[in-house]
Scaffold this motif. Structure first.
Motif, mmCIF file in Angstrom:
data_model
loop_
_atom_site.group_PDB
_atom_site.id
_atom_site.type_symbol
_atom_site.label_atom_id
_atom_site.label_comp_id
_atom_site.label_asym_id
_atom_site.label_seq_id
_atom_site.Cartn_x
_atom_site.Cartn_y
_atom_site.Cartn_z
ATOM 1 N N LEU A 1 0.866 -1.182 0.000
ATOM 2 C CA LEU A 1 0.000 0.000 0.000
ATOM 3 C C LEU A 1 0.899 1.226 0.000
ATOM 4 C CD1 LEU A 1 -2.564 -0.903 2.832
ATOM 5 C CD2 LEU A 1 -2.872 -1.165 0.359
ATOM 6 N N VAL A 2 0.601 2.197 -0.856
ATOM 7 C CA VAL A 2 1.333 3.454 -0.886
ATOM 8 C C VAL A 2 0.364 4.549 -0.460
ATOM 9 C CG1 VAL A 2 2.562 5.128 -2.316
ATOM 10 C CG2 VAL A 2 2.877 2.679 -2.712
ATOM 11 N N PHE A 3 0.715 5.247 0.613
ATOM 12 C CA PHE A 3 -0.087 6.362 1.110
ATOM 13 C C PHE A 3 0.646 7.642 0.715
ATOM 14 C CE2 PHE A 3 -1.159 2.823 3.820
ATOM 15 C CZ PHE A 3 -2.472 3.015 4.225
ATOM 16 N N ASN A 4 0.004 8.490 -0.094
ATOM 17 C CA ASN A 4 0.582 9.775 -0.485
ATOM 18 C C ASN A 4 -0.191 10.891 0.209
ATOM 19 O OD1 ASN A 4 2.548 8.772 -2.326
ATOM 20 N ND2 ASN A 4 0.927 8.374 -3.799
ATOM 21 N N TYR A 5 0.526 11.797 0.875
ATOM 22 C CA TYR A 5 -0.100 12.868 1.641
ATOM 23 C C TYR A 5 0.949 13.921 1.938
ATOM 24 C CZ TYR A 5 2.164 10.116 5.300
ATOM 25 O OH TYR A 5 3.090 9.419 6.047
ATOM 26 N N GLY A 6 0.501 15.047 2.473
ATOM 27 C CA GLY A 6 1.436 16.098 2.858
ATOM 28 C C GLY A 6 2.226 15.677 4.086
ATOM 29 N N GLY A 7 3.538 15.604 3.950
ATOM 30 C CA GLY A 7 4.398 15.216 5.077
ATOM 31 C C GLY A 7 4.200 16.147 6.260
ATOM 32 N N GLY A 8 4.014 15.580 7.434
ATOM 33 C CA GLY A 8 3.809 16.359 8.648
ATOM 34 C C GLY A 8 2.359 16.754 8.866
ATOM 35 N N ALA A 9 1.561 16.760 7.802
ATOM 36 C CA ALA A 9 0.145 17.138 7.921
ATOM 37 C C ALA A 9 -0.725 15.957 8.337
ATOM 38 C CB ALA A 9 -0.361 17.707 6.595
ATOM 39 N N HIS A 10 -0.263 14.753 8.045
ATOM 40 C CA HIS A 10 -1.020 13.534 8.348
ATOM 41 C C HIS A 10 -0.048 12.467 8.828
ATOM 42 C CE1 HIS A 10 -4.496 15.277 6.383
ATOM 43 N NE2 HIS A 10 -3.814 15.440 5.264
ATOM 44 N N THR A 11 -0.611 11.362 9.288
ATOM 45 C CA THR A 11 0.177 10.185 9.629
ATOM 46 C C THR A 11 -0.502 8.962 9.029
ATOM 47 O OG1 THR A 11 -0.980 9.621 11.692
ATOM 48 C CG2 THR A 11 0.873 11.185 11.858
ATOM 49 N N VAL A 12 0.235 7.891 8.961
ATOM 50 C CA VAL A 12 -0.329 6.581 8.642
ATOM 51 C C VAL A 12 0.030 5.702 9.829
ATOM 52 C CG1 VAL A 12 -0.295 4.585 7.108
ATOM 53 C CG2 VAL A 12 -0.061 6.898 6.161
ATOM 54 N N ASP A 13 -0.978 5.338 10.596
ATOM 55 C CA ASP A 13 -0.793 4.490 11.769
ATOM 56 C C ASP A 13 -1.491 3.167 11.532
ATOM 57 O OD1 ASP A 13 0.122 6.929 12.685
ATOM 58 O OD2 ASP A 13 -1.010 6.885 14.557
ATOM 59 N N GLU A 14 -0.754 2.062 11.653
ATOM 60 C CA GLU A 14 -1.413 0.758 11.644
ATOM 61 C C GLU A 14 -1.813 0.474 13.079
ATOM 62 O OE1 GLU A 14 -1.150 -3.835 10.064
ATOM 63 O OE2 GLU A 14 0.614 -2.560 9.843
ATOM 64 N N VAL A 15 -3.084 0.114 13.268
ATOM 65 C CA VAL A 15 -3.631 -0.057 14.610
ATOM 66 C C VAL A 15 -4.434 -1.353 14.695
ATOM 67 C CG1 VAL A 15 -3.739 2.437 15.077
ATOM 68 C CG2 VAL A 15 -5.699 1.299 14.024
ATOM 69 N N LYS A 16 -4.779 -1.725 15.918
ATOM 70 C CA LYS A 16 -5.657 -2.868 16.158
ATOM 71 C C LYS A 16 -7.093 -2.457 15.825
ATOM 72 C CE LYS A 16 -4.485 -3.191 20.395
ATOM 73 N NZ LYS A 16 -4.464 -3.590 21.789
ATOM 74 N N GLU A 17 -7.959 -3.450 15.670
ATOM 75 C CA GLU A 17 -9.349 -3.201 15.312
ATOM 76 C C GLU A 17 -10.044 -2.264 16.302
ATOM 77 O OE1 GLU A 17 -13.434 -5.601 14.106
ATOM 78 O OE2 GLU A 17 -11.860 -6.677 15.179
ATOM 79 N N SER A 18 -9.833 -2.481 17.592
ATOM 80 C CA SER A 18 -10.504 -1.637 18.588
ATOM 81 C C SER A 18 -10.067 -0.175 18.464
ATOM 82 C CB SER A 18 -10.247 -2.157 20.002
ATOM 83 O OG SER A 18 -8.848 -2.174 20.267
ATOM 84 N N ASP A 19 -8.776 0.056 18.179
ATOM 85 C CA ASP A 19 -8.281 1.421 17.999
ATOM 86 C C ASP A 19 -8.788 2.011 16.684
ATOM 87 O OD1 ASP A 19 -6.956 1.355 20.428
ATOM 88 O OD2 ASP A 19 -5.085 0.650 19.533
ATOM 89 N N TYR A 20 -8.978 1.198 15.695
ATOM 90 C CA TYR A 20 -9.547 1.639 14.427
ATOM 91 C C TYR A 20 -10.980 2.137 14.649
ATOM 92 C CZ TYR A 20 -11.602 1.224 9.733
ATOM 93 O OH TYR A 20 -12.271 1.459 8.563
ATOM 94 N N LYS A 21 -11.757 1.330 15.372
ATOM 95 C CA LYS A 21 -13.161 1.688 15.612
ATOM 96 C C LYS A 21 -13.291 2.959 16.441
ATOM 97 C CE LYS A 21 -15.123 -2.927 15.114
ATOM 98 N NZ LYS A 21 -15.769 -4.060 15.781
ATOM 99 N N SER A 22 -12.369 3.166 17.390
ATOM 100 C CA SER A 22 -12.458 4.341 18.270
ATOM 101 C C SER A 22 -11.569 5.499 17.792
ATOM 102 C CB SER A 22 -12.071 3.951 19.697
ATOM 103 O OG SER A 22 -10.705 3.556 19.744
ATOM 104 N N CYS A 23 -10.889 5.313 16.661
ATOM 105 C CA CYS A 23 -9.963 6.336 16.126
ATOM 106 C C CYS A 23 -8.920 6.738 17.165
ATOM 107 C CB CYS A 23 -10.734 7.552 15.612
ATOM 108 S SG CYS A 23 -11.543 7.266 14.026
ATOM 109 N N THR A 24 -8.303 5.741 17.786
ATOM 110 C CA THR A 24 -7.281 5.966 18.797
ATOM 111 C C THR A 24 -5.923 5.526 18.259
ATOM 112 O OG1 THR A 24 -8.920 5.489 20.506
ATOM 113 C CG2 THR A 24 -6.597 5.420 21.164
ATOM 114 N N SER A 25 -4.935 6.402 18.342
ATOM 115 C CA SER A 25 -3.621 6.051 17.795
ATOM 116 C C SER A 25 -2.548 5.872 18.865
ATOM 117 C CB SER A 25 -3.166 7.132 16.802
ATOM 118 O OG SER A 25 -3.030 8.368 17.457
#
Length: 188
Positions: free
Chosen positions: A55-79
C-alpha cells in the motif's frame, strides 16, 4: 526445429508461472491520496489484497500520519497504541501477513473525518505464512487480537523497522529453478 520448439515451450512456461507471483502496489485513494473526507471503504471494496502486495499512502508530510492499529483502535480512532506510524508524506506498507489490517491518521479529528482504512489480506498463492523477523527496538509493537505479538509494517522512513531478514525462497528464484529443471529434460 525441435530445439526452437522446446525453447519456446520453456519461455511459455516461465511466463505463465511468473504471472501469479507478481505483487500489486496499491496507491491508497488513487489520485486523491490519503486525505480528510476520503471514502476508503469504497476505494478498497473492489480490490483483492494479498501477502506480498504493498500500500502506498501519499499525503502532505507532517500534515497527516499513517498508523497501523488494532481493530478496537480503528473503531475508536485511537492512535496511542499504534503498531507502526509514519508521517513522511509517502508511506509504503508491505503487506506481509494475511488477515485484517487497520490504518488511521493519528492527527486529532482526521480519523473521524474519514482518514481510516480497513483491508483484508489473503495469503498469496506462493507464500507461506512464515513469521517476519523480530522488529527493531525503535519500532512500536503491541499484541494482536489473538494474543500473539504483532510485527509492525515497514515504512519508507529510515528510522522505522528494516525489511525482514528472514530467509525464504523467493517465488522468482523458485521459478528459475523449476523452469531450468524442466528445460534441461526437454532440451536433452
Amino acid at each position: 526445429m525441435a530445439f526452437s520448439s522446446a525453447l519456446l515451450l520453456c519461455f511459455f512456461l516461465a511466463f505463465n508461472m511468473a504471472l501469479p507471483t507478481l505483487a500489486t502496489v496499491y496507491t491508497v485513494g488513487d489520485a486523491s491520496g490519503w486525505v480528510i473526507g476520503g471514502d476508503y471503504s469504497t476505494w478498497a471494496s473492489d480490490k483483492t489484497f494479498a501477502v506480498g502486495d504493498s500500500l502506498v499512502f501519499n499525503y502532505g508530510g507532517g500534515a497527516h500520519t499513517v498508523d497501523e492499529v488494532k481493530e478496537s483502535d480503528y473503531k475508536s480512532c485511537t492512535s496511542g497504541n499504534s503498531i507502526s506510524t509514519d508521517s513522511s508524506g509517502a508511506t509504503t506498507i508491505a503487506l506481509k501477513k494475511a488477515g485484517k489490517h487497520y490504518f488511521i491518521c493519528g492527527v486529532p479529528g482526521h480519523c473521524t473525518g474519514g482518514m481510516k482504512l480497513s483491508i483484508k489480506v489473503k495469503a498469496s498463492s506462493g507464500s507461506s505464512a512464515a513469521p517476519s523477523a523480530t522488529p527493531s527496538s525503535s519500532a512500536k509493537g503491541s499484541p494482536s487480537s489473538d494474543g500473539t505479538p504483532a510485527t509492525p509494517s515497514t515504512t519508507t522512513t529510515p528510522t522505522k523497522q528494516n525489511e525482514s531478514s528472514a530467509t525464504s525462497l523467493s517465488p522468482i528464484v523458485a521459478l528459475v529453478f523449476t523452469v531450468s529443471w524442466i528445460c534441461s529434460y526437454v532440451l536433452v
